[in-house]
Write an enzyme that holds these catalytic residues in place. Sequence first.
Site, PDB file in Angstrom:
ATOM      1  N   GLU A  54      14.877  21.620 -40.196  1.00  0.00           N
ATOM      2  CA  GLU A  54      14.639  21.266 -38.796  1.00  0.00           C
ATOM      3  C   GLU A  54      13.166  21.015 -38.474  1.00  0.00           C
ATOM      4  OE1 GLU A  54      17.504  22.489 -35.657  1.00  0.00           O
ATOM      5  OE2 GLU A  54      16.033  24.085 -35.437  1.00  0.00           O
ATOM      6  N   LYS A  56      10.970  21.731 -35.340  1.00  0.00           N
ATOM      7  CA  LYS A  56      11.045  22.461 -34.076  1.00  0.00           C
ATOM      8  C   LYS A  56       9.668  23.042 -33.762  1.00  0.00           C
ATOM      9  CE  LYS A  56      13.824  26.222 -33.953  1.00  0.00           C
ATOM     10  NZ  LYS A  56      15.007  27.039 -33.635  1.00  0.00           N
ATOM     11  N   LYS A 116      19.285  17.136 -32.226  1.00  0.00           N
ATOM     12  CA  LYS A 116      19.562  18.500 -31.749  1.00  0.00           C
ATOM     13  C   LYS A 116      19.236  18.512 -30.259  1.00  0.00           C
ATOM     14  CE  LYS A 116      20.132  23.001 -33.144  1.00  0.00           C
ATOM     15  NZ  LYS A 116      19.051  23.801 -33.726  1.00  0.00           N
ATOM     16  N   GLU A 165      29.081  23.221 -32.508  1.00  0.00           N
ATOM     17  CA  GLU A 165      28.544  24.573 -32.706  1.00  0.00           C
ATOM     18  C   GLU A 165      29.303  25.607 -31.878  1.00  0.00           C
ATOM     19  OE1 GLU A 165      24.190  25.116 -32.546  1.00  0.00           O
ATOM     20  OE2 GLU A 165      24.577  26.460 -30.862  1.00  0.00           O
ATOM     21  N   ASN A 186      26.820  29.448 -35.091  1.00  0.00           N
ATOM     22  CA  ASN A 186      25.473  29.906 -34.778  1.00  0.00           C
ATOM     23  C   ASN A 186      25.458  31.434 -34.834  1.00  0.00           C
ATOM     24  OD1 ASN A 186      22.956  30.522 -33.646  1.00  0.00           O
ATOM     25  ND2 ASN A 186      22.981  28.680 -32.385  1.00  0.00           N
ATOM     26  N   GLU A 216      24.309  28.394 -39.007  1.00  0.00           N
ATOM     27  CA  GLU A 216      23.049  28.102 -38.309  1.00  0.00           C
ATOM     28  C   GLU A 216      22.391  29.387 -37.804  1.00  0.00           C
ATOM     29  OE1 GLU A 216      25.537  24.531 -36.108  1.00  0.00           O
ATOM     30  OE2 GLU A 216      24.030  25.616 -34.962  1.00  0.00           O
ATOM     31  N   SER A 217      21.068  29.388 -37.835  1.00  0.00           N
ATOM     32  CA  SER A 217      20.236  30.498 -37.317  1.00  0.00           C
ATOM     33  C   SER A 217      20.211  31.708 -38.236  1.00  0.00           C
ATOM     34  CB  SER A 217      20.692  30.987 -35.935  1.00  0.00           C
ATOM     35  OG  SER A 217      20.510  29.999 -34.975  1.00  0.00           O
TER      36      SER A 217
END
Length: 261
Positions: A54, A56, A116, A165, A186, A216-217
């Site tokens: 990503e 970010k 995103k 998600e 997530n 994710e995360s």
Amino acid sequence: MNILDKIVADKRVEVDLRKSLIPVKQLEQSVLFERNTVSLAKKLIDSKTGIIAEHKRRSPSKSVINQNLNVFDVAKGYEDAGVCGMSVLTDGKYFGGSLDDLLTARASCNLPLLRKEFIIDEYQLLEAKAYGADVILLIAAILTREEIKKFSEFAKGLHLDVLLEVHNEEELHKSIMPSLDMLGVNNRNLKTFDVSLNTSKGLSELIPNDFVKVSESGISNVEAIKELQPYGYKGFLIGENFMKTDDAGESAKQFINKLLL
């Protein structure tokens, strides 16, 4: 009002403003609108690593992550590192991103690009296509089943992959439909911002095998991926881990090399 409600309220105002400034016709006439998209889902299925890296700059939970890395270098670095795809944050107010970041990433690499964003309107899907995205994100927590159906089918009409998600079982059950390509879990609790890989593990068996599973995360080391692979996960979205270093591409390369050992 939690942070997600706040973001969505601001997003509605922002999208209405954008619609009044740039008509749909103008988006459809963009050079990239006719571009053949690349399927992230297919790349993940064939990959040994499944890394979606990503770009970010900041986030509501972490404030500043990295304001110094430019998108061009990050995208090139990620591609050289051998990631499967790149996620580009395009929300300005909360994440410091923009659609121009997507454009820059598209100009600098051939990776499948995920926009995103907090999608609440079909107009944003047209923007994604016009600015060079291959994949869009739909967040079950902010959409009804009808909206998920409408947006995912609209995206498929634009030849965009759809990553949906979810954060819990309830969101998963309302979301499963044929117009999705990937189901992302997530691991971050949106109310507390706590992160736990157990969320991905617990939901894995409830996700039908027709969908590519993405976690994710909270994926900050190779061990986390090795822990999740037996649960059928093929994709791993990694944001802050690479972005908090001075060279996101080099950091991704070292991570992937270690994963392939």
